[in-house]
Design a protein around this motif. Structure first.
Motif, mmCIF file in Angstrom:
data_model
loop_
_atom_site.group_PDB
_atom_site.id
_atom_site.type_symbol
_atom_site.label_atom_id
_atom_site.label_comp_id
_atom_site.label_asym_id
_atom_site.label_seq_id
_atom_site.Cartn_x
_atom_site.Cartn_y
_atom_site.Cartn_z
ATOM 1 N N TYR A 122 0.815 -1.214 0.000
ATOM 2 C CA TYR A 122 0.000 0.000 0.000
ATOM 3 C C TYR A 122 0.846 1.260 0.000
ATOM 4 C CZ TYR A 122 -4.194 -2.783 0.745
ATOM 5 O OH TYR A 122 -5.231 -3.672 0.597
ATOM 6 N N GLY A 123 2.089 1.136 -0.470
ATOM 7 C CA GLY A 123 2.905 2.316 -0.650
ATOM 8 C C GLY A 123 3.765 2.674 0.546
ATOM 9 N N VAL A 124 4.620 3.671 0.328
ATOM 10 C CA VAL A 124 5.567 4.153 1.332
ATOM 11 C C VAL A 124 4.869 5.139 2.269
ATOM 12 C CG1 VAL A 124 7.751 5.399 1.654
ATOM 13 C CG2 VAL A 124 7.465 3.855 -0.312
ATOM 14 N N PHE A 125 5.147 5.040 3.556
ATOM 15 C CA PHE A 125 4.592 5.932 4.580
ATOM 16 C C PHE A 125 4.685 7.389 4.099
ATOM 17 C CE2 PHE A 125 5.567 7.680 9.097
ATOM 18 C CZ PHE A 125 4.239 8.046 9.284
ATOM 19 N N HIS A 126 3.571 8.099 4.198
ATOM 20 C CA HIS A 126 3.492 9.489 3.732
ATOM 21 C C HIS A 126 4.639 10.346 4.287
ATOM 22 C CE1 HIS A 126 -0.232 9.682 1.466
ATOM 23 N NE2 HIS A 126 -0.873 9.009 2.396
ATOM 24 N N ALA A 127 4.943 10.191 5.581
ATOM 25 C CA ALA A 127 5.971 11.034 6.197
ATOM 26 C C ALA A 127 7.335 10.788 5.580
ATOM 27 C CB ALA A 127 6.014 10.790 7.706
ATOM 28 N N VAL A 128 7.615 9.551 5.207
ATOM 29 C CA VAL A 128 8.886 9.242 4.555
ATOM 30 C C VAL A 128 8.946 9.903 3.182
ATOM 31 C CG1 VAL A 128 10.263 7.370 3.552
ATOM 32 C CG2 VAL A 128 9.308 7.123 5.854
ATOM 33 N N GLN A 129 7.835 9.907 2.462
ATOM 34 C CA GLN A 129 7.814 10.596 1.169
ATOM 35 C C GLN A 129 8.043 12.103 1.347
ATOM 36 O OE1 GLN A 129 5.007 9.251 -1.947
ATOM 37 N NE2 GLN A 129 4.133 7.893 -0.390
ATOM 38 N N GLU A 130 7.483 12.679 2.407
ATOM 39 C CA GLU A 130 7.725 14.099 2.688
ATOM 40 C C GLU A 130 9.213 14.356 2.938
ATOM 41 O OE1 GLU A 130 5.462 16.824 2.758
ATOM 42 O OE2 GLU A 130 4.325 15.323 1.633
ATOM 43 N N ALA A 131 9.861 13.438 3.645
ATOM 44 C CA ALA A 131 11.299 13.578 3.879
ATOM 45 C C ALA A 131 12.075 13.464 2.569
ATOM 46 C CB ALA A 131 11.771 12.502 4.862
ATOM 47 N N GLY A 132 11.624 12.580 1.690
ATOM 48 C CA GLY A 132 12.263 12.455 0.381
ATOM 49 C C GLY A 132 12.123 13.719 -0.448
ATOM 50 N N ILE A 133 10.950 14.336 -0.398
ATOM 51 C CA ILE A 133 10.741 15.609 -1.096
ATOM 52 C C ILE A 133 11.709 16.658 -0.574
ATOM 53 C CG2 ILE A 133 9.107 17.523 -1.386
ATOM 54 C CD1 ILE A 133 6.863 15.363 -1.383
ATOM 55 N N ALA A 134 11.871 16.714 0.749
ATOM 56 C CA ALA A 134 12.800 17.680 1.346
ATOM 57 C C ALA A 134 14.226 17.411 0.920
ATOM 58 C CB ALA A 134 12.684 17.636 2.872
ATOM 59 N N ALA A 135 14.604 16.137 0.830
ATOM 60 C CA ALA A 135 15.964 15.780 0.426
ATOM 61 C C ALA A 135 16.259 16.255 -0.988
ATOM 62 C CB ALA A 135 16.146 14.264 0.533
ATOM 63 N N MET A 136 15.343 15.977 -1.914
ATOM 64 C CA MET A 136 15.566 16.383 -3.301
ATOM 65 C C MET A 136 15.527 17.894 -3.452
ATOM 66 S SD MET A 136 13.640 13.364 -5.476
ATOM 67 C CE MET A 136 12.225 13.180 -4.376
ATOM 68 N N GLN A 137 14.642 18.562 -2.716
ATOM 69 C CA GLN A 137 14.573 20.017 -2.787
ATOM 70 C C GLN A 137 15.862 20.648 -2.259
ATOM 71 O OE1 GLN A 137 12.277 21.821 -4.306
ATOM 72 N NE2 GLN A 137 13.428 23.685 -3.855
ATOM 73 N N GLU A 138 16.374 20.108 -1.177
ATOM 74 C CA GLU A 138 17.638 20.618 -0.637
ATOM 75 C C GLU A 138 18.771 20.463 -1.650
ATOM 76 O OE1 GLU A 138 19.857 20.435 3.638
ATOM 77 O OE2 GLU A 138 19.246 18.498 2.796
ATOM 78 N N HIS A 139 18.780 19.348 -2.337
ATOM 79 C CA HIS A 139 19.814 19.110 -3.355
ATOM 80 C C HIS A 139 19.651 20.066 -4.528
ATOM 81 C CE1 HIS A 139 22.013 16.782 -6.515
ATOM 82 N NE2 HIS A 139 22.820 16.571 -5.505
ATOM 83 N N ILE A 140 18.417 20.319 -4.938
ATOM 84 C CA ILE A 140 18.154 21.256 -6.033
ATOM 85 C C ILE A 140 18.628 22.659 -5.660
ATOM 86 C CG2 ILE A 140 16.286 22.457 -7.262
ATOM 87 C CD1 ILE A 140 14.754 19.735 -7.194
ATOM 88 N N GLU A 141 18.353 23.073 -4.435
ATOM 89 C CA GLU A 141 18.686 24.438 -4.003
ATOM 90 C C GLU A 141 20.171 24.628 -3.737
ATOM 91 O OE1 GLU A 141 16.363 25.216 -0.567
ATOM 92 O OE2 GLU A 141 14.435 25.150 -1.618
ATOM 93 N N ARG A 142 20.787 23.653 -3.109
ATOM 94 C CA ARG A 142 22.147 23.844 -2.603
ATOM 95 C C ARG A 142 23.206 23.032 -3.338
ATOM 96 N NH1 ARG A 142 21.052 23.593 3.987
ATOM 97 N NH2 ARG A 142 19.395 25.172 4.029
ATOM 98 N N GLY A 143 22.761 22.033 -4.105
ATOM 99 C CA GLY A 143 23.738 21.149 -4.721
ATOM 100 C C GLY A 143 24.469 20.369 -3.643
ATOM 101 N N GLY A 144 25.585 19.805 -4.038
ATOM 102 C CA GLY A 144 26.370 19.062 -3.054
ATOM 103 C C GLY A 144 25.747 17.727 -2.741
ATOM 104 N N ASN A 145 26.549 16.820 -2.262
ATOM 105 C CA ASN A 145 26.071 15.481 -1.935
ATOM 106 C C ASN A 145 27.116 14.791 -1.070
ATOM 107 O OD1 ASN A 145 28.077 14.557 -3.852
ATOM 108 N ND2 ASN A 145 26.634 15.135 -5.458
#
Length: 396
Positions: A277-300
């Motif tokens: 039934y899919g990935v826990f909503h809160a984990v997906q929210e954390a994933g969105i934050a991770a990708m957004q942070e990478h888009i804004e700041r670069g680096g890894n």
């Protein structure tokens, strides 16, 4: 009530085709070593030893506190998550994706890789897989009743498959071929020229091209791993897996995705809708934050592992063990001294030094002659491991 002597009675025969149980075996070796009083330095499992960024953890905590996060998430993933994947692909690879038809969320890329063969093959179909390769590549077709065909990857060819050498009768029976660059366990990389040839090969032979890009953000010396979907027309024959586990230190969150060929995205979703039934909503929210942070700041995470690579490899070289420096991943693929099998030297190394490595034969027949070393300890522990291993190798 006792069932009596029924060893194997409830064990499916297909489990016998899943290949090496080396990870369980190594766990037993570690237990023996601990009982003998050794200080264990575990360089076996490739799990990041660092936490996610503060922004990612905050997003996870805030989402987990919301009352609306606890319903079934849906197999395909939230539209917000899929849109962020599409945005990240546009920024990182200049690849356009339709978030509604060309992106699906996964409980880790291994989840999707394990189920893909069930979704796209029929019993008796062939799957072209890399040898050496991560164990799920061979296990998935076995579970689906398909047949894995190992394609040898050799150092003299930079661990790239020689597509023209695959027998034509094999190619005709194959449903898909799978690649993984940057590679686990090989740490090998591929450039866009290779993927152009692979896409052409897939189109010519009507194959599905499957690419596991889990280490896209873990590369060194200025190298930027490409996406197969950067090749014009690739979405007609290809899908690609990526994961937030390694790039954003979110391994325990179990969040990944598959993108590309819309029909394959649909059939994998159709299968998984009967399983989860899919990935826990809160984990997906954390994933969105991770990708957004990478888009804004670069680096890894690359800088950290590049420093670890340099320190560890150079330390071992000072003891006379010449190991090529990888261009990517958290792994060292190290050729072993002659006269040993990979399993023998891994066990003896652990017994004498406390350093845990994985025998190369765990990843396929072509892995014999190597061990995989994961750079998943702080630099001081890696240097201590290098000192112990170096003394062991020198004594040989």
């Amino acid at each position: 009530m006792k069932l009596g002597n029924s060893a194997g009675r409830f064990r499916s025969e297909r489990l016998s085709g899943l290949g090496s149980a080396i990870f369980s075996e190594v766990a037993g070796w570690k237990q023996e070593a601990r009982q003998s009083g050794l200080d264990i330095i575990d360089l076996g499992i490739g799990s990041p030893d660092q936490p996610p960024s503060a922004r990612i953890k905050q997003a996870l905590c805030e989402a987990a506190a919301r009352d609306d996060m606890y319903g079934y998430a849906g197999t395909e993933g939230t539209l917000q998550f899929r849109r962020k994947v599409a945005e990240w692909y546009q920024v990182r690879f200049h690849v356009e994706l339709d978030p509604e038809s060309e992106v699906i969320s996964l409980m880790g890329s291994q989840d999707g890789l394990a189920h893909l063969a069930l979704a796209v093959t029929n019993p008796g179909d062939l799957a072209l897989i890399p040898d050496p390769g991560y164990p799920i590549y061979a296990a998935a077709p076995v579970l689906a009743g398909a047949i894995p065909y190992p394609v040898p990857l050799k150092a003299e060819h930079h661990f790239l498959p020689q597509l023209e050498l695959i027998p034509q009768e094999i190619v005709r029976k194959a449903k898909y071929m799978l690649f993984n660059y940057p590679s686990n366990p090989l740490s090998a990389v591929a450039d866009l020229d290779f993927f152009e040839k692979a896409v052409w090969f897939a189109k010519r032979h009507e194959l599905l091209l499957v690419h596991d890009l889990a280490y896209s953000e873990m590369a060194f010396d200025g190298f930027r791993p490409p996406s197969v979907l950067q090749v014009p027309g690739a979405k007609e024959v290809a899908v690609e897996f990526n994961s937030l586990s390694k790039s954003f230190n979110m391994a325990g969150c179990r969040l990944a995705y598959m993108v590309g060929h819309a029909e394959v995205v649909q059939v994998l979703g159709e299968l998984k809708s009967n399983i989860d039934y899919g990935v826990f909503h809160a984990v997906q929210e954390a994933g969105i934050a991770a990708m957004q942070e990478h888009i804004e700041r670069g680096g890894n995470v690359s800088a950290l592992y590049e420093r670890r690579r340099d320190a560890f490899v150079e330390a071992l070289r000072s003891y006379g063990w010449e190991i090529p420096k990888p261009k990517a991943t958290m792994f060292i693929w190290a050729p072993i001294p002659s006269g040993w099998t990979s399993r023998q030297i891994s066990r003896e190394m652990l017994r004498q030094t406390g350093a845990v490595v994985i025998p190369g034969d765990a990843f396929g027949k072509m892995g014999e002659g190597y061990v995989r070393i994961a750079l998943v300890q702080e630099e001081d522990r890696l240097l201590e491991a290098a000192r112990r291993i170096g003394d062991f190798i020198k004594a040989l």
